[in-house]
Enzyme design. Structure first.
Site, PDB file in Angstrom:
ATOM      1  N   ASP A 103     -53.225  -5.517   4.239  1.00 30.19           N
ATOM      2  CA  ASP A 103     -54.368  -6.308   3.775  1.00 30.19           C
ATOM      3  C   ASP A 103     -55.044  -7.033   4.940  1.00 30.19           C
ATOM      4  OD1 ASP A 103     -53.369  -5.777   1.251  1.00 30.19           O
ATOM      5  OD2 ASP A 103     -52.324  -7.701   1.152  1.00 30.19           O
TER       6      ASP A 103
HETATM    7  N1  URA Z   1     -47.947  -5.815   0.507  1.00 26.94           N
HETATM    8  C1  URA Z   1     -48.979  -6.662   0.458  1.00 26.94           C
HETATM    9  O1  URA Z   1     -49.098  -7.449  -0.466  1.00 26.94           O
HETATM   10  N2  URA Z   1     -49.874  -6.632   1.452  1.00 26.94           N
HETATM   11  C2  URA Z   1     -49.770  -5.806   2.497  1.00 26.94           C
HETATM   12  O2  URA Z   1     -50.621  -5.827   3.386  1.00 26.94           O
HETATM   13  C3  URA Z   1     -48.693  -4.927   2.534  1.00 26.94           C
HETATM   14  C4  URA Z   1     -47.793  -4.948   1.525  1.00 26.94           C
END
Ligand code: URA
Length: 235
Positions: A103
């Site tokens: 993310d």
């Molecule tokens: N899980 C999440 O919530 N975000 C990420 O970037 C990777 C795994």
């Protein structure tokens, strides 16, 4: 990579033959004659000429690990003009892309490559590649909630697979948790914590399989070693 190895891998001469070409002054790196044996070059960015002719590797896959900082997207380009992981990579190779996704607000280990087979392998759900994260969450986690994370919680109407959860410590109302998941649903870790009512204030991926981020600084990248590439390919 050593210059003589590079010349050999381009199929121009043996390593010893390459040394001879170097000492004879027939080799240029970025337009400058190099006569020192043992010279190191960046095989992706430097231009090497032998007898005034540019030489190139036949085909070489690139494997880079980046410690992604938060505030960038894990794509090659972004329609909204945000920073991408590519902004942190000095290798300019059009075939390079990130494997999987973190993310915008998540940091940590991202592999970039031009090896589509490896990307497929590491992201295909059936391979259940372990991915380890360190999360900081507000408050204390109850044993019952930790058990829920371990055993699976419903996301999008489907239970998540079992995960490994380890409490690393608790300080000033913030709990540090290490969690290893074997899938890659969208925002999976954040949503798993959301399900148990815990607010994630920091999330970082520290491992993919046995590949560790180690001491790589935030926003820094490095090439994977041959050994690390082999381990990933064997996963
Ligand atoms: N899980 C999440 O919530 N975000 C990420 O970037 C990777 C795994």
């Amino acid at each position: 990579m050593r210059l003589n190895k590079y010349i050999a891998e381009c199929g121009v001469a043996s390593r010893r033959g390459a040394d001879k070409l170097i000492t004879e002054g027939k080799v240029k790196v970025n337009n400058k004659t190099v006569t020192t044996l043992g010279t190191e070059i960046n095989e992706y960015n430097d231009t090497v000429m032998v007898d005034e002719r540019k030489i190139a590797l036949v085909r070489r896959d690139i494997y880079i690990v980046l410690n992604k900082p938060k505030g960038c997207v894990t794509t090659v380009k972004d329609d909204k003009g945000r920073k991408t992981v590519m902004d942190y990579i000095s290798v300019k190779d059009k075939r390079l892309f990130p494997i999987g996704r973190l993310d915008y607000d998540t940091e940590g280990l991202v592999i970039l490559t031009n090896d589509g087979d490896l990307a497929y392998k590491l992201t295909h759900p059936s391979n259940e590649i372990p991915k380890t994260y360190v999360a900081k969450v507000e408050g204390t986690l109850a044993e019952a909630d930790i058990a829920k994370l371990r055993n699976g919680v419903p996301l999008d109407g489907v239970m998540t697979h079992r995960s490994k959860v380890k409490i690393l410590g608790e300080e000033e109302g913030i709990t540090r948790v290490e969690i290893t998941i074997y899938e890659g649903k969208n925002r999976q870790v954040r949503r798993m914590f959301e399900y148990i009512g815990a607010n994630v204030i920091f999330l970082k991926r520290t491992k993919i399989g046995d590949l560790k981020l180690g001491g790589l600084g935030r926003g820094m990248s490095r090439y994977l070693t041959d050994k690390e590439i082999d381990i990933l390919k064997r996963l």
